[in-house]
Design an enzyme around this catalytic site. Structure first.
Site, PDB file in Angstrom:
ATOM      1  N   LYS A   1       0.845  -1.200   0.000  1.00  0.00           N
ATOM      2  CA  LYS A   1       0.000   0.000   0.000  1.00  0.00           C
ATOM      3  C   LYS A   1       0.877   1.245   0.000  1.00  0.00           C
ATOM      4  O   LYS A   1       0.620   2.212  -0.721  1.00  0.00           O
ATOM      5  CB  LYS A   1      -0.943  -0.016   1.221  1.00  0.00           C
ATOM      6  CG  LYS A   1      -2.076  -1.020   1.064  1.00  0.00           C
ATOM      7  CD  LYS A   1      -2.877  -1.281   2.342  1.00  0.00           C
ATOM      8  CE  LYS A   1      -3.882  -2.402   2.110  1.00  0.00           C
ATOM      9  NZ  LYS A   1      -4.666  -2.778   3.276  1.00  0.00           N
TER      10      LYS A   1
ATOM     11  N   GLN B   1      -4.828  -1.331   9.433  1.00  0.00           N
ATOM     12  CA  GLN B   1      -4.744  -2.674   8.850  1.00  0.00           C
ATOM     13  C   GLN B   1      -5.359  -3.707   9.789  1.00  0.00           C
ATOM     14  O   GLN B   1      -5.065  -3.733  10.990  1.00  0.00           O
ATOM     15  CB  GLN B   1      -3.271  -3.018   8.548  1.00  0.00           C
ATOM     16  CG  GLN B   1      -3.068  -4.324   7.816  1.00  0.00           C
ATOM     17  CD  GLN B   1      -3.658  -4.335   6.408  1.00  0.00           C
ATOM     18  OE1 GLN B   1      -3.681  -3.331   5.712  1.00  0.00           O
ATOM     19  NE2 GLN B   1      -4.154  -5.485   5.980  1.00  0.00           N
TER      20      GLN B   1
ATOM     21  N   ASP C   1     -11.144   3.099   4.033  1.00  0.00           N
ATOM     22  CA  ASP C   1     -11.573   1.698   3.937  1.00  0.00           C
ATOM     23  C   ASP C   1     -13.096   1.589   3.871  1.00  0.00           C
ATOM     24  O   ASP C   1     -13.628   0.506   3.598  1.00  0.00           O
ATOM     25  CB  ASP C   1     -11.098   0.922   5.176  1.00  0.00           C
ATOM     26  CG  ASP C   1      -9.885   0.050   4.897  1.00  0.00           C
ATOM     27  OD1 ASP C   1      -9.762  -0.456   3.775  1.00  0.00           O
ATOM     28  OD2 ASP C   1      -9.076  -0.116   5.826  1.00  0.00           O
TER      29      ASP C   1
HETATM   30  N1  GUN Z   1      -7.234  -6.756   6.026  1.00  0.00           N
HETATM   31  C1  GUN Z   1      -7.658  -7.519   4.999  1.00  0.00           C
HETATM   32  N2  GUN Z   1      -8.295  -6.765   4.081  1.00  0.00           N
HETATM   33  C2  GUN Z   1      -8.283  -5.501   4.540  1.00  0.00           C
HETATM   34  C3  GUN Z   1      -8.785  -4.270   4.039  1.00  0.00           C
HETATM   35  O1  GUN Z   1      -9.398  -4.190   2.971  1.00  0.00           O
HETATM   36  N3  GUN Z   1      -8.546  -3.178   4.814  1.00  0.00           N
HETATM   37  C4  GUN Z   1      -7.891  -3.245   6.002  1.00  0.00           C
HETATM   38  N4  GUN Z   1      -7.733  -2.121   6.698  1.00  0.00           N
HETATM   39  N5  GUN Z   1      -7.421  -4.382   6.501  1.00  0.00           N
HETATM   40  C5  GUN Z   1      -7.609  -5.493   5.770  1.00  0.00           C
END
Ligand code: GUN
Length: 305
Positions: A54, A98, A121
């Site tokens: 990311k 995350q 998100d």
């Molecule tokens: N963990 C697995 N998928 C995601 C996601 O789309 N966003 C976040 N913040 N954590 C994750």
């Protein structure tokens, strides 16, 4: 292999990222640099890889990234204090926490602490609720990426019967809301469904998000169904490990009219739409400063994705 049936997520993500770069440059001419704060609590190996990717992708797009790593035993209050600081910082456009979090941290409490305007998100209840009302809000990145692939493949989705397999907060539920917003008839099947396979056989569109390797084979599919495989499962194949989806690709391919591979299907779309959401958040925050009275034009400026 019939390559014409493959839905190329890598190429689609590259197009989205190209647009993001263009949007970042346009914002920079107005003195705005979008910035994404990424919080990682603990040392989950998969999460470390996702966070690194990311951050790399953000930098490629001209988005400033700010990484915050907290120890696995970090007290919840310390995490909440960090989120409060990032909420208050006008230089931060988006905040990504995350998941998964260590067990001692209440996931809902932490996600609800994020300012909904910075919630790239789309996990805050204000955005979840807005999405279920069909409003243009910051929506979860993976389902938004799936919608992009579906619309590229099928065009207008109006009237299609979509079956979503899985009801997670991250994928299944927001996916169903986005399909409904696009005027599909939507069925959500899950572990307690009676005869999920029979329901799935009725679908024009199948979105598989269960986290069970190769669970969906040709016997689940109507001929000509479009199949979106969100699963990323690591399996042992002889003496090496490899990634497979929730769909048994080789079995499903002859039955489907189009299908995403794993890897190279949905995966790259998640990060692309995280970047897209970060730019959208930065743009909306800049507009809110110019128009502090919630004028209608603010809502009109929200983009479709
Ligand atoms: N963990 C697995 N998928 C995601 C996601 O789309 N966003 C976040 N913040 N954590 C994750």
């Amino acid at each position: 292999m019939n390559i014409s049936k493959l839905i190329d997520g890598k190429a689609a993500a590259a197009r989205v990222l190209q647009q993001v770069k263009h949007d970042v440059l346009a914002l920079q001419t107005q003195g705005i640099t979008p910035a994404l704060a990424v919080i990682l609590v603990g040392e989950d190996p998969a999460s470390q890889v996702y966070v690194r990717n990311k951050i790399l992708r953000a930098e490629e797009c001209g988005i400033r990234s700010i990484e915050h790593r907290l120890d696995a035993d970090c007290p919840q209050d310390r995490l909440l204090a960090l989120i409060a600081t990032l909420n208050a910082d006008p230089a931060v456009s988006g905040i990504l926490l995350q998941l998964p979090l260590p067990a001692h941290i209440e996931e809902t409490r932490a996600l609800q602490a994020i300012d909904p305007r910075k919630d790239v998100d789309g996990f805050h209840s204000e955005n979840v609720g807005g999405l279920s009302q069909g409003r243009d809000v910051l929506a979860p990145c993976t389902p938004t990426g799936c919608m992009y692939l579906l619309e590229q493949t099928l065009g207008d989705l109006t009237g299609k019967h979509a079956v979503v397999i899985g009801r997670s907060n991250i994928v299944g539920k927001p996916m169903a809301a986005l399909l409904l917003k696009a005027h599909c008839s939507v069925t959500v099947v899950h572990s307690r469904s009676t005869d999920a396979r029979a329901l799935c056989q009725l679908a024009d569109i199948v979105v598989a998000a269960v986290g069970r390797p190769r669970m969906i084979d040709a016997s689940w599919l109507k001929p000509g169904a479009v199949v979106i495989d969100v699963g990323i499962n690591r399996i042992q194949d002889g003496d090496r490990s490899r990634l497979v989806g929730d769909v048994d690709f080789d079995s499903a391919l002859p039955q489907a009219s189009a299908i995403t591979p794993v890897p190279g299907g949905v995966g790259p779309m998640t990060i692309a739409f995280l970047m897209h959401n970060t730019v959208t958040a930065a743009r909306q925050q800049a507009q809110a400063q110019v128009q502090p009275h919630n004028s209608p034009s603010e809502a009109a400026c929200l983009s479709a994705y």
